[in-house]
Motif scaffolding. Structure first.
Motif, mmCIF file in Angstrom:
data_model
loop_
_atom_site.group_PDB
_atom_site.id
_atom_site.type_symbol
_atom_site.label_atom_id
_atom_site.label_comp_id
_atom_site.label_asym_id
_atom_site.label_seq_id
_atom_site.Cartn_x
_atom_site.Cartn_y
_atom_site.Cartn_z
ATOM 1 N N UNK A 64 10.853 10.088 -1.258
ATOM 2 C CA UNK A 64 10.600 10.168 0.184
ATOM 3 C C UNK A 64 9.969 8.867 0.689
ATOM 4 N N UNK A 65 9.178 8.224 -0.151
ATOM 5 C CA UNK A 65 8.559 6.959 0.251
ATOM 6 C C UNK A 65 9.591 5.905 0.639
ATOM 7 N N UNK A 66 10.827 6.033 0.134
ATOM 8 C CA UNK A 66 11.856 5.033 0.402
ATOM 9 C C UNK A 66 12.228 4.956 1.881
ATOM 10 N N UNK A 67 11.815 5.938 2.663
ATOM 11 C CA UNK A 67 12.014 5.848 4.106
ATOM 12 C C UNK A 67 11.223 4.686 4.701
ATOM 13 N N UNK A 68 10.162 4.249 4.005
ATOM 14 C CA UNK A 68 9.348 3.130 4.505
ATOM 15 C C UNK A 68 9.094 2.045 3.461
ATOM 16 N N UNK A 69 9.041 2.388 2.184
ATOM 17 C CA UNK A 69 8.685 1.399 1.163
ATOM 18 C C UNK A 69 9.160 1.871 -0.200
ATOM 19 N N UNK A 70 9.407 0.924 -1.103
ATOM 20 C CA UNK A 70 9.850 1.311 -2.436
ATOM 21 C C UNK A 70 8.658 1.666 -3.324
ATOM 22 N N UNK A 71 8.958 2.149 -4.522
ATOM 23 C CA UNK A 71 7.927 2.619 -5.438
ATOM 24 C C UNK A 71 6.932 1.508 -5.758
ATOM 25 N N UNK A 72 7.437 0.303 -5.995
ATOM 26 C CA UNK A 72 6.560 -0.815 -6.343
ATOM 27 C C UNK A 72 5.587 -1.132 -5.212
ATOM 28 N N UNK A 73 6.066 -1.096 -3.978
ATOM 29 C CA UNK A 73 5.201 -1.402 -2.835
ATOM 30 C C UNK A 73 4.134 -0.328 -2.645
ATOM 31 N N UNK A 74 4.514 0.929 -2.813
ATOM 32 C CA UNK A 74 3.543 2.022 -2.680
ATOM 33 C C UNK A 74 2.473 1.900 -3.756
ATOM 34 N N UNK A 75 2.900 1.637 -4.986
ATOM 35 C CA UNK A 75 1.956 1.489 -6.086
ATOM 36 C C UNK A 75 1.017 0.315 -5.834
ATOM 37 N N UNK A 76 1.570 -0.784 -5.336
ATOM 38 C CA UNK A 76 0.757 -1.973 -5.078
ATOM 39 C C UNK A 76 -0.284 -1.721 -3.996
ATOM 40 N N UNK A 77 0.081 -0.965 -2.953
ATOM 41 C CA UNK A 77 -0.878 -0.650 -1.895
ATOM 42 C C UNK A 77 -2.105 0.062 -2.456
ATOM 43 N N UNK A 78 -1.871 1.021 -3.342
ATOM 44 C CA UNK A 78 -2.991 1.766 -3.922
ATOM 45 C C UNK A 78 -3.709 0.919 -4.971
ATOM 46 N N UNK A 79 -2.957 0.162 -5.767
ATOM 47 C CA UNK A 79 -3.586 -0.678 -6.797
ATOM 48 C C UNK A 79 -4.524 -1.706 -6.165
ATOM 49 N N UNK A 80 -4.070 -2.324 -5.081
ATOM 50 C CA UNK A 80 -4.910 -3.329 -4.423
ATOM 51 C C UNK A 80 -6.175 -2.691 -3.863
ATOM 52 N N UNK A 81 -6.017 -1.522 -3.281
ATOM 53 C CA UNK A 81 -7.185 -0.826 -2.738
ATOM 54 C C UNK A 81 -8.130 -0.389 -3.846
ATOM 55 N N UNK A 82 -7.580 0.091 -4.962
ATOM 56 C CA UNK A 82 -8.394 0.657 -6.041
ATOM 57 C C UNK A 82 -9.104 -0.400 -6.870
ATOM 58 N N UNK A 83 -8.831 -1.670 -6.605
ATOM 59 C CA UNK A 83 -9.488 -2.734 -7.367
ATOM 60 C C UNK A 83 -11.008 -2.685 -7.208
ATOM 61 N N UNK A 84 -11.483 -2.061 -6.143
ATOM 62 C CA UNK A 84 -12.930 -1.955 -5.904
ATOM 63 C C UNK A 84 -13.595 -0.925 -6.808
ATOM 64 N N UNK A 85 -12.811 -0.074 -7.455
ATOM 65 C CA UNK A 85 -13.349 0.987 -8.292
ATOM 66 C C UNK A 85 -13.676 0.472 -9.685
ATOM 67 N N UNK A 86 -14.570 1.164 -10.366
ATOM 68 C CA UNK A 86 -14.871 0.832 -11.752
ATOM 69 C C UNK A 86 -13.682 1.200 -12.637
ATOM 70 N N UNK A 87 -13.696 0.729 -13.873
ATOM 71 C CA UNK A 87 -12.609 1.038 -14.806
ATOM 72 C C UNK A 87 -12.495 2.542 -15.021
ATOM 73 N N UNK A 88 -13.615 3.235 -15.155
ATOM 74 C CA UNK A 88 -13.588 4.686 -15.356
ATOM 75 C C UNK A 88 -13.034 5.396 -14.120
ATOM 76 N N UNK A 89 -13.427 4.945 -12.938
ATOM 77 C CA UNK A 89 -12.934 5.562 -11.705
ATOM 78 C C UNK A 89 -11.435 5.325 -11.549
#
Length: 285
Positions: free
Chosen positions: A239-264
């Motif tokens: 469903x995400x392909x209506x706006x972005x591919x899997x890699x882009x969706x993953x990257x959006x969350x990965x970039x945001x999650x960089x602020x979290x600790x390794x355990x988080x």
């Protein structure tokens, strides 16, 4: 080592009759979408497994997804469909609970004419009680603050097993209603048996451009409300392909999650999903 899990994917063999919700502007979805297509995307994202979630209201969907899970061991769990209003819902749930990898149920609440009425319906409550008695997860799919408003009271009445809010309750990113959405999200998050999927956000962006800052602001709200112990990453592919591919969706969350600790980060990317849906660590590649 922890499994990294995409906690929200869909698969189908497309027919217009089976998937009437795929309307105008959804040409990207109106064809077969099967595991062979997404497994390389999981590899590219460093993800070990996925959870398949129903996309049609039929027990035939359960059969289809469980057959895929048998064929593709990286489908670690299935969230299927059962008519929770039915008098024999308990018997049906007991049957599906006995099937390997069947972990939960979803009803397309967002399509109901009156979500509050559904959540208050005594028959639906009976079905939820039977579902939780069998240690099955219920995925909650609502759209926007008006539909999210009655969810906290519903969750408070059904606290015997995990509940999972899909797609942060589908806020209108860049649209109206952000303050009410935040308020209702906090009400839901106050209940410790409710988790939330960090998923489905790109298709809720109102503007023509995917505003990463706006998406990250909504992810911040989810983190503030639920904490890292109750967030699950999901791509909502395809469903995400209506706006972005899997890699882009993953990257959006990965970039945001960089602020979290390794355990988080480990919890977000798999540990929470494994705990909630009962995924074993020995999923085969």
């Amino acid at each position: 080592m922890s499994l990294r899990i995409d906690a929200h994917q869909h698969f189908w063999r497309y027919s217009a009759q089976d998937y009437p919700w795929m309307g105008a502007g959804m040409d990207a979805l109106r064809r077969d979408r099967l595991p062979d297509e997404v497994l390389p995307l999981l590899d590219a994202a460093g993800l070990d497994a996925c959870i398949a979630v129903q996309a049609r209201a039929s027990e035939a969907e359960n059969v289809f997804l469980l057959e895929l899970a048998q064929q593709y061991p990286r489908i670690a769990a299935v969230v299927g469909w059962v008519d929770l209003f039915a008098a024999d819902a308990g018997e049906r749930l007991a049957y599906w609970r006995s099937q390997p990898r069947f972990a939960g149920v979803r009803h397309l609440l967002q399509d109901d004419a009156d979500v509050a009425a559904t959540l208050a319906d005594a028959r639906f409550a009976r079905g939820l009680h039977a579902l939780q008695e069998r240690a099955l997860v219920y995925d909650i799919l609502v759209r926007g603050p008006a539909q999210l408003a009655p969810v906290a009271a519903f969750c408070a009445r059904h606290d015997r097993h995990w509940l999972v809010l899909d797609h942060l309750g589908k806020p209108a990113i860049g649209g109206d209603g952000e303050d009410p959405w935040r308020r209702h999200l906090r009400e839901v998050a106050a209940l410790p048996h409710v988790l939330c999927k960090v998923s489905g956000l790109v298709t809720e962006v109102a503007g023509a451009r995917l505003d990463a800052d706006a998406i990250h602001r909504h992810l911040d709200a989810a983190l503030d409300a639920f904490g890292a112990d109750r967030l699950l990453f999901g791509s909502d592919w395809p469903v995400c392909l209506l706006r972005a591919d899997h890699a882009a969706v993953t990257a959006l969350v990965r970039d945001w999650a960089a602020r979290l600790s390794a355990d988080e980060q480990a919890r977000l990317w798999g540990d929470n999903a494994a705990r909630c849906y009962g995924v074993l660590s020995g999923v085969e590649n």
